[in-house]
Structures are given as structure tokens and as C-alpha cells.
Design an enzyme around this catalytic site. Structure first.
Site, short mmCIF file in Angstrom:
data_model
loop_
_atom_site.label_atom_id
_atom_site.label_comp_id
_atom_site.label_asym_id
_atom_site.label_seq_id
_atom_site.Cartn_x
_atom_site.Cartn_y
_atom_site.Cartn_z
N CYS A 149 0.85 -1.19 0.00
CA CYS A 149 0.00 0.00 0.00
C CYS A 149 0.89 1.24 0.00
O CYS A 149 1.86 1.30 0.76
CB CYS A 149 -0.90 -0.01 1.24
SG CYS A 149 -2.00 1.42 1.35
N HIS A 185 -9.03 -3.95 -1.54
CA HIS A 185 -8.05 -3.12 -0.86
C HIS A 185 -8.42 -1.63 -0.97
O HIS A 185 -8.44 -0.92 0.03
CB HIS A 185 -6.67 -3.39 -1.47
CG HIS A 185 -5.57 -2.54 -0.93
ND1 HIS A 185 -4.52 -3.05 -0.21
CD2 HIS A 185 -5.34 -1.19 -1.00
CE1 HIS A 185 -3.70 -2.06 0.15
NE2 HIS A 185 -4.18 -0.93 -0.33
N GLU A 186 -8.71 -1.20 -2.19
CA GLU A 186 -9.01 0.24 -2.39
C GLU A 186 -10.30 0.63 -1.69
O GLU A 186 -10.38 1.70 -1.08
CB GLU A 186 -9.09 0.58 -3.88
CG GLU A 186 -7.80 0.36 -4.67
CD GLU A 186 -6.56 0.95 -4.02
OE1 GLU A 186 -6.67 1.97 -3.30
OE2 GLU A 186 -5.47 0.38 -4.21
N HIS A 218 -10.06 1.38 1.97
CA HIS A 218 -9.58 2.72 2.32
C HIS A 218 -10.76 3.67 2.58
O HIS A 218 -10.65 4.61 3.37
CB HIS A 218 -8.73 3.31 1.18
CG HIS A 218 -7.32 2.84 1.17
ND1 HIS A 218 -6.44 3.06 2.21
CD2 HIS A 218 -6.60 2.18 0.22
CE1 HIS A 218 -5.25 2.55 1.90
NE2 HIS A 218 -5.33 2.00 0.70
NI NI Z 1 -3.63 1.11 -0.19
#
Ligand code: NI
Length: 190
Positions: free
Chosen positions: A103, A145-146, A149
Site C-alpha cells: 500500500c 483493498h481500495e 480505504h
Molecule cells: Ni492502499
């Protein structure tokens, strides 16, 4: 256009739920998307979420190039640049798969993360069009993953064993299958 500063683990903007975007076609959103793209390319990331550039809005982008896919997963499909506003993920089945993630907000590290192996995701493009896709392989890690966030979650929070949180350099030395991969991988991050 501008290359934006990337927030690092510990910054409050990475720990909060990002707000829905009221108008995906607003000029300010388009400006943000352009700057995010320039920032993602400059950092050689496979994806980027708006909170990573200190903007707490539900905007993510990602792309899986042939070169990136080859270093992560032999079967990785190429995914064209995709910008999703107000994305929603729905797991398809209970099956999970482990993958090594990095990341841009957690520089220099890699971690083994279990994610849903198959998902459906939806969202709105900056042109105001609806997107609906089914994802598998490396694609599912990037999208999950995104989108994490946007809910204030970084990948270490998804790990079951922090013994699998390691430095990128050690990952390349000890865990990547071939030297060719290691070279191509040199600066991979999401
Ligand atoms: Ni990330």
C-alpha cells in the site's frame, strides 16, 4: 494537474469513513480524479483511494497492467483504468484466497491478506455511468483493498497473522518465485 502528497498510516484521514460523493460529474470531482491518476502513476501504484491523498470522499481508481499482473499472479487479467465513485462490493460465495498486498500509505511493507475470492462490484464513473463487474484473481485484491480505504481500513487490519507483515525487500529476496519477477516487482505498491 498535480501530484498529490500521499497520506501514510497513522494519519486520521486514513482511519475514518469517507463521505459519499453527491455529484460524480461535478468539476471538482473530475479535478480530483485527474490529480489522483497523476499521483498513482507517479508512485507506480496499481490503485489509489481519495483518502490516501487527504480527500475523505468515496472515490477509488485502479488498473492492472499486463506487466503488473504478471508479477502478482500468473493468471491475472488485465483491467483497464477504472474510476469508481461510491463503490459497493458484494462477495460472491464464501471462498477466500490469500495474497500479498502492499500500500502506498504503508510504504516498504508487504502483508499476506485473506480476501473474498470472487466479488461483484458496482459504482459510478466520473461520466455518471453505472459500472457493474464480477472480479476474480488479482483484480479482487485491488478492488477490496481500495474500497477498504473508504471505510478507514488498511490492509494490516485484515491480516490474521502479523508474522506475515514483512519488508518489501525481504519479500523480494525470500518469497518471490523468480529473479525476473523480483526485478519487475521492484517498486510495486497499491
Ligand atoms: Ni492502499
Amino acid at each position: 494537474m498535480a501530484i498529490l502528497k500521499i497520506a501514510r498510516m497513522g494519519h486520521p484521514v486514513l482511519r475514518q469513513r469517507a463521505a459519499d460523493v453527491a455529484d460524480p460529474k461535478a468539476p471538482a470531482v473530475h479535478g480530483l480524479v485527474r490529480d489522483m491518476y497523476e499521483t498513482m502513476v507517479d508512485a507506480n501504484g496499481a490503485g489509489l483511494a481519495a483518502p490516501q491523498v487527504h480527500v475523505p470522499l468515496r472515490v477509488v481508481m485502479f488498473q492492472v497492467t499486463a506487466a503488473r499482473g504478471a508479477t502478482e499472479d500468473e493468471a491475472a487479467e488485465v483491467v483497464p483504468l477504472t474510476v469508481l465513485i461510491n463503490p459497493v462490493i458484494e462477495p460472491l460465495g464464501e471462498e477466500r484466497a490469500d495474497g500479498w498486498e502492499g500500500c502506498l500509505s504503508v510504504p516498504g511493507l508487504r502483508g499476506l491478506v485473506s480476501r473474498f475470492a470472487r466479488i461483484r462490484y458496482t459504482g459510478i464513473t466520473p461520466a455518471g455511468e453505472a459500472v457493474e463487474r464480477i472480479a476474480e484473481g488479482f483484480h479482487v485484491w485491488v478492488v477490496q483493498h481500495e474500497c477498504d480505504h473508504l471505510d478507514g481500513i488498511l490492509y494490516p487490519q485484515r491480516m490474521s497473522d502479523l508474522g506475515d507483515l514483512i519488508f518489501e525487500t525481504e519479500f523480494r529476496h525470500y518469497l518471490q518465485p523468480t529473479e525476473a519477477d523480483a526485478e519487475a516487482e521492484a517498486d510495486a505498491a497499491e
